[in-house]
Design a protein around this motif. Structure first.
Motif, PDB file in Angstrom:
ATOM      1  N   ALA A 244       0.931  -1.348  -0.035  1.00 10.06           N
ATOM      2  CA  ALA A 244      -0.074   0.037  -0.095  1.00 10.06           C
ATOM      3  C   ALA A 244       0.916   1.036   0.142  1.00 10.06           C
ATOM      4  CB  ALA A 244      -1.023   0.184   1.284  1.00 10.06           C
ATOM      5  N   LEU A 249       0.266   5.370  -0.866  1.00  6.74           N
ATOM      6  CA  LEU A 249      -0.473   5.856   0.317  1.00  6.74           C
ATOM      7  C   LEU A 249       0.292   6.470   1.303  1.00  6.74           C
ATOM      8  CD1 LEU A 249      -3.090   4.705  -0.693  1.00  6.74           C
ATOM      9  CD2 LEU A 249      -3.279   3.365   1.353  1.00  6.74           C
ATOM     10  N   SER A 250      -0.151   7.439   1.811  1.00  7.96           N
ATOM     11  CA  SER A 250       0.479   8.025   3.032  1.00  7.96           C
ATOM     12  C   SER A 250       0.580   6.910   3.894  1.00  7.96           C
ATOM     13  CB  SER A 250       0.167   9.248   3.603  1.00  7.96           C
ATOM     14  OG  SER A 250      -1.158   9.090   4.270  1.00  7.96           O
ATOM     15  N   ARG A 252      -0.026   7.428   7.208  1.00  6.79           N
ATOM     16  CA  ARG A 252      -1.470   7.443   7.885  1.00  6.79           C
ATOM     17  C   ARG A 252      -2.537   6.727   7.254  1.00  6.79           C
ATOM     18  NH1 ARG A 252      -4.258  11.122  11.263  1.00  6.79           N
ATOM     19  NH2 ARG A 252      -2.278  11.783  12.294  1.00  6.79           N
ATOM     20  N   GLN A 253      -2.513   6.937   6.041  1.00  3.03           N
ATOM     21  CA  GLN A 253      -3.630   6.163   5.298  1.00  3.03           C
ATOM     22  C   GLN A 253      -3.545   4.558   5.486  1.00  3.03           C
ATOM     23  OE1 GLN A 253      -3.142   8.334   1.529  1.00  3.03           O
ATOM     24  NE2 GLN A 253      -5.426   8.897   1.556  1.00  3.03           N
ATOM     25  N   ALA A 254      -1.923   4.255   5.302  1.00  2.00           N
ATOM     26  CA  ALA A 254      -1.807   2.761   5.334  1.00  2.00           C
ATOM     27  C   ALA A 254      -2.330   2.274   6.741  1.00  2.00           C
ATOM     28  CB  ALA A 254      -0.289   2.510   5.100  1.00  2.00           C
ATOM     29  N   PHE A 256      -4.486   3.558   8.924  1.00  2.00           N
ATOM     30  CA  PHE A 256      -5.973   3.414   9.296  1.00  2.00           C
ATOM     31  C   PHE A 256      -6.774   2.937   8.466  1.00  2.00           C
ATOM     32  CE2 PHE A 256      -4.124   6.653  11.967  1.00  2.00           C
ATOM     33  CZ  PHE A 256      -4.671   6.496  13.124  1.00  2.00           C
ATOM     34  N   ARG A 257      -6.538   3.027   7.240  1.00  2.00           N
ATOM     35  CA  ARG A 257      -7.180   2.111   6.111  1.00  2.00           C
ATOM     36  C   ARG A 257      -6.953   0.742   5.951  1.00  2.00           C
ATOM     37  NH1 ARG A 257      -7.637   6.055   0.955  1.00  2.00           N
ATOM     38  NH2 ARG A 257      -8.663   7.881   2.099  1.00  2.00           N
ATOM     39  N   HIS A 258      -5.718   0.255   6.395  1.00  2.00           N
ATOM     40  CA  HIS A 258      -5.584  -1.082   6.091  1.00  2.00           C
ATOM     41  C   HIS A 258      -5.178  -1.995   7.338  1.00  2.00           C
ATOM     42  CE1 HIS A 258      -5.554  -0.953   1.507  1.00  2.00           C
ATOM     43  NE2 HIS A 258      -5.133   0.312   1.896  1.00  2.00           N
ATOM     44  N   ARG A 261      -7.807  -1.971  10.240  1.00  2.00           N
ATOM     45  CA  ARG A 261      -9.189  -2.682  10.226  1.00  2.00           C
ATOM     46  C   ARG A 261      -8.676  -4.282  10.426  1.00  2.00           C
ATOM     47  NH1 ARG A 261     -13.316  -4.500   5.784  1.00  2.00           N
ATOM     48  NH2 ARG A 261     -14.354  -5.639   7.253  1.00  2.00           N
TER      49      ARG A 261
END
Lengths: 342, 347
Positions: A244, A249-250, A252-254, A256-258, A261
């Motif tokens: 990712a 992806l930043s 942070r995104q990596a 929280f999004r991946h 979860r």
């Protein structure tokens, strides 16, 4: 999946029968035979406990009256074999008749229902707070692994883990409440609660519940935080996070999004256990802070040998506990698409 | 003795975890002090020199007062004796332990009601409880009771848990299935609650309380042992041993158990801590050991009932915190050393 959960729900029945039968037999284990023997035993038991303190409970000053013994005897059907009286008790349970309290002569169910809101309030608040604190703290510790803040919070969390909730409750009760007078000395709300304006009521409730809530939190807190931290760290090191990131992806995104979860899956396995927190295990804290919940009710009825209430509390807490286990599985199935209980 | 290189490595790793290693030392010293408590917290003197003869009353039978020229035949009050000897200046002397009280005697002050605050002069270093018993003595001997309880609980719980779990995993089949159900039922019973029910009917002594706790607490290790045995059983070395003609007993005792040992060890500290907390909780509620037994739970109860005597709660809580935190630190270190989950760290 549905079949699995139906099977699990059906399995509650034999387990429930097992638990209640066992406890039923235990309560019948009072050295049997003549009433005199039971009376003598009860008196002796009381002698043993008086010196232990808690002299504020009325049972220890007034011995069981003969009518109470008679009541007990009738309720359990001491003249009948265990299994017969168990069956009679069970038949009543099935229509939600928990019998009458031998102390108050009120229906057990009414007494329990009165105490439920308090227990649910604390159970609910604890659950929400645990998740609200542990998840962010776990994430923070995972991202800042091996920094000063991580080690510092680790020590704090570990100390909390080492101490049972009721010890923390006692500490809080003795210092902030009793010695420093910052908080009320236990109870659920003030006596003049009804007369207060709305916001004062809210404050009153909060003021009374801050200390007990801390005590409740301490226990589940450490496990959850470390669970969150460790699984998040494992996930952060996994290939899919790297992929990712390399796709632009930043961080942070990596996270929280991946990674996030996937990291809450183990937390979900604990979710159902919170249901038991509503009742069992809490009576120690309820006792310290004198909170009039189900735990204290169960404890008091034990002291006073009010077995219909004892069994009633047990019935409710064991059913909730069993449902909680299933709820945990359900939560896992909901968050983790890979899980299928077939 | 030949140490297994893996074990050596685990021990070395344990030593390298400072927090746990020092905690183990502290805990060891506390255990030593508690089990030699008669030497330093006791109403009996360590040594008495009386008219040319030596007496060592610490261990052994009680010595009546008449032996030392006193006018009573019950046990000598060594504190009084010391004062008397000092006054007489006849060359006799008494060597008292650091804290000259035992856990059961009430030291009543004619001018004040107990609890007495800590005082160096009265040698109640931590004060007394609400009926005038020395708090330090209660704490020390209470710790001993606590540890004895936990250790007995540990040994019995682990023997049953390991045996049953091992057999469930090894035999599988109907045995496994039946015991799975049994354990399910057993572990859904609110443990503390039922112990309270039982001990509200009979006043238990230490052994009985251990047995009752075992009766409802043996399942802890069983699940882990079961899965572990299942895993080990399927591994090739077990097959090899079987092919060489080893019997079931030999396979379990010589192959499977030693290989599961490192997992079992990681549960030990937490089990000890659990034992201490549940005994304390039971005593706090008044459902534990019968009255005169020194116990931390009973001290906690006294403390919460006597809020004007905060020294009772302070000492007891500090003792509990020290003990439980050191055990937890040991436990974390043991777990890390014996059952390492090497975390892959995101860089």
């Amino acid at each position: 999946m549905t079949a699995y959960f139906i099977r699990r729900l059906l399995l509650i029945i034999p387990t429930f029968l097992g638990i209640t039968l066992l406890v039923f037999i235990i309560t019948r284990f009072v050295p049997g035979g003549p009433v005199e023997k039971i009376l003598a035993e009860a008196r002796q038991m009381k002698m043993g406990h008086v010196s232990h303190g808690s002299a504020n409970t009325p049972a220890q000053t007034s011995p069981l009256s003969p009518s109470q013994i008679e009541e007990l005897k009738k309720f359990y059907g001491f003249d009948k074999p265990v299994l017969v009286s168990y069956w009679e008790w069970l038949k009543k349970i099935m229509v939600l008749d928990l019998g009458y309290s031998t102390r108050y002569y009120d229906p057990v169910w009414d007494i329990i229902r009165d105490k439920l809101p308090v227990s649910i309030y604390y159970g609910f608040a604890t659950t929400v707070l645990t998740y609200l604190i542990c998840i962010p703290l776990g994430i923070f510790k995972a991202i800042r692994h091996k920094t000063m803040m991580d080690s510092a919070t680790s020590v704090v969390v570990l100390v909390g883990y080492a101490l049972p909730g009721f010890i923390v409750a006692i500490v809080l009760f003795v210092w902030p409440a009793a010695q420093w007078d910052w908080f009320p000395l236990g109870g659920f709300m003030s006596n003049d609660f009804e007369d207060l304006p709305f916001w004062s009521q809210v404050w009153d409730l909060l003021h009374h519940s801050i200390l007990p809530l801390i005590a409740y939190l301490v226990g589940s807190f450490a496990t959850m935080t470390f669970l969150m931290k460790n699984t998040l760290m494992d996930n952060l090191a996994a290939d899919y996070v790297r992929t990712a990131l390399s796709k632009g992806l930043s961080f942070r995104q990596a996270v929280f999004r991946h990674a996030f979860r996937n990291s809450i899956i183990p937390l979900a396995t604990h979710f159902g256990n919170n249901i038991t927190l509503f009742l069992t295990g809490s009576f120690l804290i309820e006792k310290v802070f004198n909170i009039d919940g189900l735990g204290l009710l169960g404890f008091d009825s034990l002291v006073e040998r009010d077995y219909p209430i004892v069994l009633g509390v047990l019935v409710i807490s064991s059913i909730l506990g069993l449902l909680g286990n299933i709820l945990s599985d359900l939560c896992v199935a909901l968050v983790d698409p890979r899980v299928s209980f077939e | 003795m030949n140490w297994n290189p893996i074990t050596l490595r685990q021990l070395k790793r344990f030593r390298s975890i400072r927090r746990g290693y020092y905690s183990l030392w502290i805990f060891g010293i506390m255990m030593f002090l508690a089990f030699s408590a008669e030497m330093w917290v006791n109403s009996r003197a360590l040594m008495v020199y009386y008219s040319g003869q030596w007496y060592f009353p610490t261990y052994g039978d009680m010595i009546p007062g008449t032996v030392f020229g006193l006018d009573y035949s019950y046990e000598t009050n060594y504190r009084e004796l010391q004062k008397k000897f000092e006054k007489e200046k006849a060359g006799n002397w008494v060597l008292l332990p650091i804290a000259p009280y035992n856990a059961f005697e009430t030291d009543l002050d004619a001018t004040h009601f107990p609890p007495h605050p800590p005082s160096l002069e009265a040698r109640h270093y931590l004060g007394t409880d609400s009926i005038g018993r020395d708090l330090l003595a209660r704490l020390v001997y209470g710790f001993r009771v606590c540890i004895l309880f936990s250790l007995m609980l540990l040994v019995i719980n682990f023997s049953i848990g390991i045996t049953v779990g091992c057999l469930m995993g090894y035999w599988g089949g109907a045995f496994d299935l039946i015991f799975q159900r049994v354990i399910e039922i057993w572990s859904s019973i609110p443990f503390l609650y039922v112990i309270m029910i039982i001990s509200s009917m009979v006043v238990p002594n230490l052994t009985m309380l251990v047995l009752i706790s075992v009766f409802f607490g043996w399942m802890g290790l069983t699940w882990y042992m079961r899965t572990l045995t299942y895993k080990e059983k399927a591994r090739t070395y077990v097959l090899a041993a079987k092919a060489l003609g080893a019997g079931n007993t030999r396979i379990i005792l010589k192959h499977i158990l030693p290989n599961s040992l490192s997992l079992i060890i990681t549960f030990v500290p937490f089990s000890v801590a659990g034992g201490i907390s549940s005994l304390t909780a039971l005593d706090y509620l008044g459902f534990g050991l019968p009255a005169p037994t020194p116990s931390w739970g009973e001290l906690l109860q006294q403390g919460t009932n006597n809020l004007h005597a905060p020294w009772i709660i302070s000492s007891t809580v500090i003792a509990l915190v020290v003990v439980l935190v050191t055990i937890t630190f040991i436990g974390e270190a043991v777990r890390e050393a014996f059952d390492p989950k090497m975390h892959t760290i995101f860089e």
